[in-house]
Design an enzyme around this catalytic site. Structure first.
Site, PDB file in Angstrom:
ATOM      1  N   SER A 287      25.923 -23.986  -4.137  1.00 43.80           N
ATOM      2  CA  SER A 287      26.199 -22.866  -3.019  1.00 43.80           C
ATOM      3  C   SER A 287      27.157 -23.402  -2.013  1.00 43.80           C
ATOM      4  O   SER A 287      27.824 -24.448  -2.410  1.00 43.80           O
ATOM      5  CB  SER A 287      25.041 -22.230  -2.415  1.00 43.80           C
ATOM      6  N   ASN A 288      27.110 -22.773  -0.988  1.00 47.31           N
ATOM      7  CA  ASN A 288      28.064 -23.340   0.091  1.00 47.31           C
ATOM      8  C   ASN A 288      27.611 -22.867   1.702  1.00 47.31           C
ATOM      9  O   ASN A 288      26.222 -22.755   1.690  1.00 47.31           O
ATOM     10  CB  ASN A 288      29.351 -22.553  -0.035  1.00 47.31           C
TER      11      ASN A 288
END
Ligand code: CTP
Length: 217
Positions: A23-24
């Site tokens: 993810s981020n």
């Protein structure tokens, strides 16, 4: 002025195995502020498609559609985007997902581990390809170098009406902070905005969208 708007917000999460993901750092704050501001302006139908965040999105004024992956976000947009007057793509979509999801938890049996990734579709580009006449499409970008050239090309390629550009640097980290300094990119050129709270920025984004609509009609 608008009947239905769609905002995509937050990160997307791409599973690797039952306990791990890719993810981020997106917090989802910008998207939520945009939805809050739209509510203040009396927009009747506000659809917030959001990746997982720690924020409380509950609000009787919005339809919140939680998603996890880029493919799920794209699927929900397929359903809601055609009838939208404005689509704001403030989500930090993972550019890649794992090629092969492992149903079992990956064991640490090897010294090195290679996970193959495949590209996710560029959702904003696809929205630009099938943009309806009169529809306003807003994208976000985070750049660290060569920003003006990169962004001019992105604005055209994705068929946007407005691009909100974050120049990511030590002074303007952009993620997990309450303030932001951005540029607005439109067909008319660039505008540098001062550093401001994300809630103020959301109001400026809607002001700019309303200006664009006046120009269109
Ligand atoms: N975006 C999208 N689908 C993707 C990747 C990005 O819809 N698979 C959208 C984001 O929501 C954002 C915009 O595209 O509105 C810009 O994303 P950004 O990551 O800055 O740029 P990219 O176009 O992905 O290009 P690059 O990462 O190569 O700079």
């Amino acid at each position: 002025m608008f009947k239905r708007i769609v905002i995509c917000s937050g990160p997307t999460v791409e599973p690797i195995d039952p306990v791990r993901f890719l993810s981020n750092r997106s917090s989802g704050k910008s998207g939520l502020q945009l939805a809050n501001e739209a509510l203040k302006r009396g927009i009747p139908e506000i659809i917030l498609i959001t990746g997982p965040t720690c924020l409380n999105m509950e609000n009787p004024g919005f339809t919140v559609i939680p998603v996890e992956t880029a493919l799920e976000m794209r699927e929900q947009l397929r359903q809601y985007s055609d009838a939208a007057d404005v689509i704001v793509m403030a989500a930090a979509v993972s550019d890649y997902r794992v090629a092969q999801y492992s149903k079992e938890k990956i064991k640490k049996s090897q010294e090195t581990l290679i996970i193959q990734l495949v590209k996710n579709p560029d959702i904003l580009f696809e929205l630009g390809q099938r943009k309806k006449s009169g529809q306003i499409l807003v994208g976000y970008a985070a750049e660290t170098d060569n920003i003006l050239e990169n962004v001019r090309e992105k604005f055209k390629r994705k068929n946007l009406d407005l691009l909100v550009l974050n120049e990511v640097s030590a002074q303007n980290p952009a993620f997990h902070v309450d303030k932001n300094q951005v540029y607005f990119v439109t067909a008319g050129g660039f505008q540098k905005l001062e550093m401001m709270e994300k809630s103020c920025l959301a109001a400026r984004v809607w002001d700019e969208i309303e200006k664009l609509v006046h120009k269109l009609h």
